[in-house]
Design a protein around this motif. Sequence first.
Motif, mmCIF file in Angstrom:
data_model
loop_
_atom_site.group_PDB
_atom_site.id
_atom_site.type_symbol
_atom_site.label_atom_id
_atom_site.label_comp_id
_atom_site.label_asym_id
_atom_site.label_seq_id
_atom_site.Cartn_x
_atom_site.Cartn_y
_atom_site.Cartn_z
ATOM 1 N N HIS A 14 0.722 -1.199 0.079
ATOM 2 C CA HIS A 14 -0.027 0.149 -0.168
ATOM 3 C C HIS A 14 0.895 1.272 0.069
ATOM 4 C CE1 HIS A 14 -4.014 -2.071 1.537
ATOM 5 N NE2 HIS A 14 -3.355 -2.574 0.177
ATOM 6 N N GLU A 15 2.205 1.098 0.607
ATOM 7 C CA GLU A 15 3.057 2.196 0.329
ATOM 8 C C GLU A 15 3.393 2.692 -0.894
ATOM 9 O OE1 GLU A 15 6.063 1.105 3.194
ATOM 10 O OE2 GLU A 15 4.541 1.019 4.627
ATOM 11 N N SER A 16 3.134 1.670 -1.723
ATOM 12 C CA SER A 16 3.710 2.222 -3.348
ATOM 13 C C SER A 16 2.444 2.380 -4.278
ATOM 14 C CB SER A 16 4.329 0.856 -3.833
ATOM 15 O OG SER A 16 5.375 0.625 -3.155
ATOM 16 N N ILE A 17 2.633 3.215 -5.368
ATOM 17 C CA ILE A 17 1.630 3.418 -6.287
ATOM 18 C C ILE A 17 2.254 3.091 -7.705
ATOM 19 C CG2 ILE A 17 -0.098 5.306 -7.558
ATOM 20 C CD1 ILE A 17 -1.099 4.578 -4.563
ATOM 21 N N VAL A 18 1.630 2.040 -8.240
ATOM 22 C CA VAL A 18 2.358 1.777 -9.449
ATOM 23 C C VAL A 18 1.320 2.060 -10.772
ATOM 24 C CG1 VAL A 18 3.378 -0.125 -10.730
ATOM 25 C CG2 VAL A 18 3.602 0.037 -8.470
ATOM 26 N N ILE A 19 1.845 2.346 -11.827
ATOM 27 C CA ILE A 19 1.152 2.557 -12.936
ATOM 28 C C ILE A 19 1.825 1.772 -14.108
ATOM 29 C CG2 ILE A 19 0.299 4.294 -15.090
ATOM 30 C CD1 ILE A 19 0.950 6.583 -13.016
ATOM 31 N N HIS A 20 0.829 1.075 -14.885
ATOM 32 C CA HIS A 20 1.490 0.288 -16.033
ATOM 33 C C HIS A 20 0.874 0.924 -17.176
ATOM 34 C CE1 HIS A 20 0.494 -3.460 -18.755
ATOM 35 N NE2 HIS A 20 1.741 -3.378 -18.335
#
Length: 619
Positions: A14-20
Amino acid sequence: MEASRRSRALKRQHESIVIHFDYDCFYASVFEAETPALRSLPLAVQQKQIIVTCNYEARRRGLRKLQLIREAKTICPDVVIVLGEDLTRFRNASKELYAFLRGFSWNAKVERLGFDEVFMDVTDIVDYNLSLLNPNDLTNSFFCLSKDDPTDGFTFDASKVAGYTYPESSNDKLFVGALEIDALQLRLHLGSHLAMHVRHQLEQQKGYTCTVGISTSKLHAKLVGNLHKPKGQTTLLPPYNSDDGSDNVTTLVDGHEIGKIPGIGFKIAQKLRDYALQKPPELNAGLMHDDTKEKVLVKRVRMYPGMSAETLEKVLGGPGTLRGIGFKIWMLINGVDESEVGQARELPKQISIEDSYVRLDTLDEVLKELRSLAKSLINRMHVDLLEDDSDDDPPGESDTGILQTKRWLAHPKTLRLSTRPRPPLNADGSRNRAFNRISRSLPMPNFLFNLNDSVDALAERLVSEALIPLFRKLHPEKNGWNLSLINVAVTNMADAASDSKDGTGRDISKMFKRQDGVLKQWRVEDRDCPPEVHSHDEAANAVRPGNETEPSPTAMHTLSEDILPQSWDSHVDDDGSGWDSDGETIDEGSSFICDVCEAVMPTFAMLAHSRWHSGEQNP
Ligand code: TTP
Ligand code: MG
């Protein structure tokens, strides 16, 4: 115990935000970007006798990826067909777009997967912008794209997601008022607005559209992104965790066929299907051995009685597999992927060139192929590992055609030759897929760094002094083997920073003097390099070597591992080595030859291809 590890891992994520990012109909878009008039026409890209992709105008008229050319022409007689066998333009476009996306990142955690997918970890940008928000007026927010310039950015409504959400109905506005806001949801909102901005910039400035997913891990972002193609973006909304499996991560992952989960390779998927069905899955008759009629959803495996990491270790473990594979796969089917988005690197870890063959069983043919691969490898090393030595002097060209003012950015230390022997036919005429490559390595021959000799001369020497001896070690028998693939690679890259000729080390600032220089460092991000397109057809071979012409349409096989989105086949290969887009572990099944029509394609394409043979129509 496992459930609590799952929930701890999800919290960490939850600490990361990732875009693909996944570019829409990528190869077709590359041609459209070159010739914009093509955009309004039905456009298909041909490799061998197959359409590898087509634009959305063509799809609207009933064409599909992996359709036979003659069928496409019947369905849409005015289809414009372009040849896509030379991968250079796709590789270059991929690098250019990667550099563009990289320009938005602050932490350089931007990772390319194959030619047409990119992951970006935007945690730092999102958290910075979270700190700028006025919780009492989320609707009128400003998204800051640069810490140094507070005016660089765009206005947005932080109280809602930009684009689609999963699940669909949940895109309600957040309550305004700090205490009501779920922090994860708000950060996802920010991620979605950033993604929307980047997507639009990519379209406006580069002419490419893409499909995007936003979540807290690579796995979630990729799976959720697939939901709205083309030109769509989807955010996976919380809750991500629950005791009873009602959370959105579980629902999303559960609905996928087990082999579609990034990180579950072909062999593991087969074992899981066998286990969940308690028998081998029914196959589509006459086709490749990995297209199952019976689809096994993740949920079926996850809910199988007695399912646990330990069970999976027993089912999947064994000689040649990593310890802990059971736990890794258990986590994946429970929607946990702790792999980080890779850091952008200036230099590739390795450069490799390969080709695959229907039949390669004589030394003469091998020699011919080694020459051609060696030449491609040396050319590739020159493109990716050389830089201009001086920005001030105009580069001079030697009579060998190689720029004299170039210098090496890195020196690979190891030369590796790999082959993939083809298994013999089974009694029923079918053939098992060949997975295993065998390799031998040598210290890198120094003469390869010589810039005064011609590429042809260097290639000839490379073959006779290194590749043939390596080949003899791999295949001491004069005949009796039949190879489906040869790969030549230089690996073990050592940065040349400390060995410039004046002893002062590499002048980094020089690289940034011109935009060219900046782009160049991203240009070498390939985790692997595709081979030139060769023909294995005798007649076509006769007009080589060195021919620059398009291969004959009957020529077979040549696709390479750097167009392989590993998601379908190699993220966690059976050694459980995890997502790896740097090519170090992509040693299996990188290209595939259909037993029915002998078309060659990347492994990720073969299920769709076999569905085509079985008459099942894709939407
Ligand atoms: P995909 O991402 O499968 O397809 P796409 O980007 O063309 O279309 P979509 O909008 O559905 O994402 O593959 C990426 C590129 O890989 C594709 O443009 C062409 C190439 N490719 C092959 O070379 N051979 C194949 O069999 C397939 C399926 C794709
Ligand atoms: Mg795509």
